[in-house]
Enzyme design. Sequence first.
Site, short mmCIF file in Angstrom:
data_model
loop_
_atom_site.label_atom_id
_atom_site.label_comp_id
_atom_site.label_asym_id
_atom_site.label_seq_id
_atom_site.Cartn_x
_atom_site.Cartn_y
_atom_site.Cartn_z
N ASP A 1 76.43 43.19 43.39
CA ASP A 1 75.24 42.81 43.13
C ASP A 1 74.76 41.85 44.13
O ASP A 1 75.61 40.95 44.86
CB ASP A 1 75.06 41.89 41.73
CG ASP A 1 74.61 43.21 40.79
OD1 ASP A 1 74.04 44.39 40.99
OD2 ASP A 1 74.61 42.61 39.55
N LYS B 1 71.61 48.75 48.00
CA LYS B 1 71.19 49.92 48.85
C LYS B 1 71.77 51.14 48.35
O LYS B 1 71.84 52.13 49.20
CB LYS B 1 71.97 49.52 49.97
CG LYS B 1 71.33 48.24 50.68
CD LYS B 1 72.05 47.48 51.95
CE LYS B 1 71.49 46.38 52.60
NZ LYS B 1 72.07 46.09 53.71
#
Length: 412
Positions: free
Chosen positions: A200, A222
């Site tokens: 994270d 992403k």
Amino acid sequence: MAEHPPYPVGLRLLGRRVVVLGGGQVAQRRLPALIAAGADVLLVSPEATPSVEALADTGRITWLKRPYEPGDLEGAWYALIATSDSDANSRASAEAEADRVWCVRSDDADAATAWTPATGHSEGVTVAVLTTEAKGRDPRHTAAVRDAVVEGLRDGTLVAPHHRTRTPGVALVGGGPGDPDLITVRGRRLLAEADVVIADRLGPRDLLAELPPGVEVIDAAKIPYGRFMAQEAINDALIQHARQGKSVVRLKGGDPYVFGRGMEEVQALTEAGIPCTVVPGISSSVSVPGAAGIPVTHRGVAHEFTVVSGHVAPDDERSLVDWPSLAKLTGTLVILMGVDKIGKIAETLVAHGKAPDTPVALVQEGTTAAQRRVDATLATVAATVAAEEVRPPAVIVIGEVVRVGPHPPEQR
């Protein structure tokens, strides 16, 4: 002794008689490990420390309340001699030699037939360190070597990957509030053993640079979402990598179950039949205020604290927080993910009875090198956040504990 060092061995003492002579500090230190090994422990001593006496009172050892007598070592597999009577120690040691009982002596290591190593434990491994020379024995050095090895195994700086017993699966690891030193020992070790780490943005990202070569690091922010929602895409990535036989760590900020969607990931993994373990982390709700000098509770000031999410405004129909009830509490209110909604939150609390001059502290980037604290009141916090350009991540603390401390900042 340099030519003939001691032979290291692990004794399996389950159900076997072990005799301990002396109930002082040496016995107090050694007894827990003997009990944990399942030994049938007989303590012979006229007196004992309160801790040793408690072991006898609870039936974990048998205690003969008298000095050593010849024959006490009968049937023993192992003996620990640790009395303050050197003559009794010598006589007991001679009995052990005659009966072929391995014997440790706390008063005279050279006269013993066995030495107790400095031991430590880490995830099913026992580390035992022995000095190989009788002369110049340095117990502190031996203990320091033990500590260095155990600490390295625990925090992942000494990497010893599993091979035969390694099980593919996912570990949800709470990374703590941001400072890489505040991740748990178990969390750091699992990171060091991982094949894949899905991290994270709010996790302790400095730890990623320390990972062994070959570890695949994936930024959760992403992951291509495609037809998935963000959380569904993360769940899918966890499942796919684990199904490839890899050891996967999901590195999350704070604690996985404190506004971390940890249970959603556990449920998805369970449904997919993927083994999963959860490693708790230090929640920013208490650690970040603490790092900024704010105790969430304090005697005579606050007897409770409440942690809520502020990611949706009080007037948003999606909000599950009972803001009117929170306004009536006298304890500390900690708000996570509420920087951009703090104006509306403050208005709501005041509207339902909270005093406008109630102190507020915002701690941005808590526990990291970029940490800063901004103080205000419920009446001024919205304007202060804008003027000071406070940005997430920030923990918001509301209540009188904000004023507790040696030098509380001035409120704006």
